[in-house]
Enzyme design. Structure first.
Site, mmCIF file in Angstrom:
data_model
loop_
_atom_site.group_PDB
_atom_site.id
_atom_site.type_symbol
_atom_site.label_atom_id
_atom_site.label_comp_id
_atom_site.label_asym_id
_atom_site.label_seq_id
_atom_site.Cartn_x
_atom_site.Cartn_y
_atom_site.Cartn_z
ATOM 1 N N ASN A 89 0.833 -1.195 0.000
ATOM 2 C CA ASN A 89 0.000 0.000 0.000
ATOM 3 C C ASN A 89 0.876 1.256 0.000
ATOM 4 O O ASN A 89 1.912 1.294 0.666
ATOM 5 C CB ASN A 89 -0.898 0.023 1.240
ATOM 6 C CG ASN A 89 -1.861 -1.157 1.279
ATOM 7 O OD1 ASN A 89 -2.373 -1.569 0.249
ATOM 8 N ND2 ASN A 89 -2.090 -1.705 2.462
ATOM 9 N N VAL A 98 1.468 2.467 8.033
ATOM 10 C CA VAL A 98 2.826 2.484 8.583
ATOM 11 C C VAL A 98 3.763 2.914 7.460
ATOM 12 O O VAL A 98 3.840 2.257 6.410
ATOM 13 C CB VAL A 98 3.241 1.107 9.130
ATOM 14 C CG1 VAL A 98 4.680 1.154 9.636
ATOM 15 C CG2 VAL A 98 2.300 0.673 10.246
ATOM 16 N N HIS A 102 6.557 -2.108 3.114
ATOM 17 C CA HIS A 102 6.352 -3.498 3.506
ATOM 18 C C HIS A 102 5.490 -4.200 2.487
ATOM 19 O O HIS A 102 4.632 -3.587 1.851
ATOM 20 C CB HIS A 102 5.690 -3.586 4.893
ATOM 21 C CG HIS A 102 4.483 -2.716 5.058
ATOM 22 N ND1 HIS A 102 4.589 -1.367 5.323
ATOM 23 C CD2 HIS A 102 3.160 -2.983 4.993
ATOM 24 C CE1 HIS A 102 3.377 -0.842 5.422
ATOM 25 N NE2 HIS A 102 2.481 -1.803 5.208
#
Ligand code: AMP
Ligand code: ZN
Length: 115
Positions: A89, A98, A102
Site C-alpha cells: 500500500n 505504517v 512493507h
C-alpha cells in the site's frame, strides 16, 4: 538508515515485541498484529524507506529479494499451490498506515477481490 519514531524500525531494533519468522542482514519478516488471513506476514527492509514513492533504481535488487522472500515464505507454509496475495500500500488512498515500506503476504483462505 533507521527512523527513531518509526514502528517498523522499532521492530527491527527489538524495541517493540513482534513474532519474527525470518531475518537476514537486509530483511525481516514478522506476523501482522492485525492478521486478516491465516497467514499474514509483513516483509520489510531493515533500512527505513517511507513509501514506494521513495524507491530508486538502487533499490531494485532489494525489492526483488523482498518478493522472492515472500514467495519462499509462502512455499514454507504450504500455501503456494492454493495461492496467496502480495500487497504493498502507498500513501493515503492506498491505505498505507505504517510509513516504512512493507509487503503483506496473505494466504490460507480464499481472498476476496481487491478494492
Ligand atoms: P499498511 O496499512 O499497508 O501500512 O499496513 C500496516 C500493517 O502493519 C497493518 O496490517 C497493521 O496491522 C500492521 N502493524 C502495525 N503495527 C504492528 C506491529 N507492531 N507489529 C506487527 N504488525 C503491525
Ligand atoms: Zn522505519
Amino acid at each position: 538508515m533507521s527512523d527513531p519514531d518509526c514502528i517498523f524500525c522499532k521492530v527491527v531494533r527489538r524495541e517493540l515485541p513482534s513474532e519474527i519468522v525470518f531475518e537476514n542482514d537486509e530483511l525481516i519478516a514478522f506476523n501482522d498484529i492485525g492478521a486478516q488471513a491465516p497467514t499474514h506476514l509483513l516483509i520489510i527492509p531493515k533500512t527505513h524507506i517511507a513509501t514506494l514513492n521513495d524507491l530508486g533504481a538502487e533499490h531494485a535488487d532489494l525489492v526483488g529479494r523482498m518478493v522472492l522472500k515472500a514467495r519462499d515464505l509462502a512455499a514454507e507454509r504450504g500455501i503456494d499451490d492454493d495461492g496467496y496475495r502480495l500487497v504493498a500500500n502507498c500513501n493515503a488512498h492506498g491505505g498505507q498506515t505504517v510509513y516504512h515500506i512493507h509487503l503483506h503476504l496473505l494466504g490460507g483462505r480464499q481472498l476476496k477481490a481487491l478494492g
